[in-house]
Design a protein around this motif. Sequence first.
Motif, mmCIF file in Angstrom:
data_model
loop_
_atom_site.group_PDB
_atom_site.id
_atom_site.type_symbol
_atom_site.label_atom_id
_atom_site.label_comp_id
_atom_site.label_asym_id
_atom_site.label_seq_id
_atom_site.Cartn_x
_atom_site.Cartn_y
_atom_site.Cartn_z
ATOM 1 N N ASN A 172 17.404 28.947 -38.883
ATOM 2 C CA ASN A 172 15.990 28.789 -38.557
ATOM 3 C C ASN A 172 15.741 27.807 -37.422
ATOM 4 O O ASN A 172 14.859 28.028 -36.587
ATOM 5 N N PHE A 173 16.526 26.731 -37.370
ATOM 6 C CA PHE A 173 16.208 25.640 -36.445
ATOM 7 C C PHE A 173 17.107 25.557 -35.212
ATOM 8 O O PHE A 173 16.786 24.808 -34.290
ATOM 9 N N CYS A 174 18.204 26.293 -35.167
ATOM 10 C CA CYS A 174 19.036 26.311 -33.957
ATOM 11 C C CYS A 174 18.722 27.579 -33.175
ATOM 12 O O CYS A 174 18.872 28.694 -33.700
ATOM 13 N N ASP A 175 18.315 27.437 -31.922
ATOM 14 C CA ASP A 175 17.877 28.606 -31.160
ATOM 15 C C ASP A 175 19.018 29.527 -30.759
ATOM 16 O O ASP A 175 18.795 30.594 -30.174
ATOM 17 N N HIS A 176 20.258 29.148 -31.078
ATOM 18 C CA HIS A 176 21.373 30.068 -30.880
ATOM 19 C C HIS A 176 21.173 31.335 -31.706
ATOM 20 O O HIS A 176 21.697 32.402 -31.355
ATOM 21 N N PHE A 177 20.388 31.225 -32.788
ATOM 22 C CA PHE A 177 20.139 32.360 -33.675
ATOM 23 C C PHE A 177 18.722 32.908 -33.495
ATOM 24 O O PHE A 177 18.164 33.509 -34.413
ATOM 25 N N SER A 178 18.157 32.712 -32.308
ATOM 26 C CA SER A 178 16.750 33.073 -32.088
ATOM 27 C C SER A 178 16.509 34.578 -32.109
ATOM 28 O O SER A 178 15.356 35.017 -32.142
ATOM 29 N N PHE A 179 17.574 35.386 -32.104
ATOM 30 C CA PHE A 179 17.391 36.839 -32.194
ATOM 31 C C PHE A 179 16.921 37.252 -33.586
ATOM 32 O O PHE A 179 16.441 38.377 -33.791
ATOM 33 N N ILE A 180 17.051 36.354 -34.579
ATOM 34 C CA ILE A 180 16.579 36.638 -35.928
ATOM 35 C C ILE A 180 15.116 36.213 -36.030
ATOM 36 O O ILE A 180 14.754 35.111 -35.619
ATOM 37 N N ASN A 181 14.299 37.059 -36.591
ATOM 38 C CA ASN A 181 12.879 36.753 -36.772
ATOM 39 C C ASN A 181 12.736 35.526 -37.667
ATOM 40 O O ASN A 181 13.123 35.553 -38.838
ATOM 41 N N GLN A 182 12.178 34.455 -37.130
ATOM 42 C CA GLN A 182 12.052 33.210 -37.899
ATOM 43 C C GLN A 182 11.187 33.379 -39.143
ATOM 44 O O GLN A 182 11.425 32.721 -40.165
ATOM 45 N N ARG A 183 10.216 34.256 -39.081
ATOM 46 C CA ARG A 183 9.344 34.469 -40.231
ATOM 47 C C ARG A 183 10.147 34.991 -41.428
ATOM 48 O O ARG A 183 9.898 34.604 -42.578
ATOM 49 N N ILE A 184 11.136 35.833 -41.146
ATOM 50 C CA ILE A 184 11.977 36.368 -42.217
ATOM 51 C C ILE A 184 12.796 35.250 -42.855
ATOM 52 O O ILE A 184 12.903 35.152 -44.084
ATOM 53 N N ILE A 185 13.366 34.388 -42.004
ATOM 54 C CA ILE A 185 14.197 33.291 -42.523
ATOM 55 C C ILE A 185 13.350 32.325 -43.342
ATOM 56 O O ILE A 185 13.747 31.910 -44.442
ATOM 57 N N THR A 186 12.189 31.952 -42.813
ATOM 58 C CA THR A 186 11.354 30.973 -43.528
ATOM 59 C C THR A 186 10.867 31.533 -44.862
ATOM 60 O O THR A 186 10.683 30.778 -45.819
ATOM 61 N N GLU A 187 10.672 32.838 -44.943
ATOM 62 C CA GLU A 187 10.249 33.444 -46.205
ATOM 63 C C GLU A 187 11.355 33.326 -47.258
ATOM 64 O O GLU A 187 11.091 33.023 -48.428
#
Length: 308
Positions: free
Chosen positions: A141-156
Amino acid sequence: MVHEDLFARLNEAGYKNWLKAGYCLLKVKDGLCGYTDSEMRYFHNTLIKSNSGLQRGQRCRNDCRPRGNQFEYACPLCNEWRREILRHHTKPGGVINWGNCRPCLWPTEHWELAKAYMPRGLANLSRADQCDAAALLNLLNFCDHFSFINQRIITEVIRSRNELMHSCEMQVSNEWMARFQKSLEHLLLTLQHVPEVAAARQQIQEMLSVDLSLHIPGMDCVDGDSDMEVLIESISQCETELLRESLKDLLSNSEVEGNPVPLERMQNVHRFLSSHRDLEEQFRTELQSLRVKETEQLKGVNTDSAKR
């Protein structure tokens, strides 16, 4: 029966859901461990190659360390690493748990870098496989190396994990499970190209499709069924790990100044563990710590009442 107490708990629908959800999170951890480790190794190497101030072989000469969760004074090398961490943080203005890190190891240890993107309390961990699902999900969620993943999905998924761990009664509803399963499926599908994640997704689907209570009406049916014995043993191990993680969260959060754990939650967890002989024995040490915390909070409540 060895697991007689567990069988009784599994016939409680809410607790069975709680355990199943916890099992899912353990499998998420298994699926993410190798992936996050290799990706952070790649990310670490990329930072070194792209920043002349971080060339390999340099060492911190001052043994720079955070003070609590603050990290404001450091040598030029550690300051440069700090800048890179902030540059690649999706919420650089928020709370960053510098206390997780040993900055002098940033030049050589990729996982020390990863811990800057995780929840507090991980200073003594040095490998991906030592982290729980919450730590790895926060990294995504917090490292932009993984920014291809929708943050909303992770935070949920993170929100669901926190609700599960903070459930006073260790129970969740069927409606909660449906929402959790949906958000988890979205996340796992995003990472379906990772073999370990694909395997975890399969195991999660299998677990969610099993109605455990249907196998336990007479409590003797397990004796002649080796597959069921293996499943119950796996559930028992999952229960132990999940309860230990929940207690760790509870006890560590009770030490955070200004944000005490509600006394009612501690009392409910205490009551639940004490009402089951096997759990009371297994978590004897944690129960003792919980009693101490409860007593401290009660003293504080009484002192405040007396002042009024």
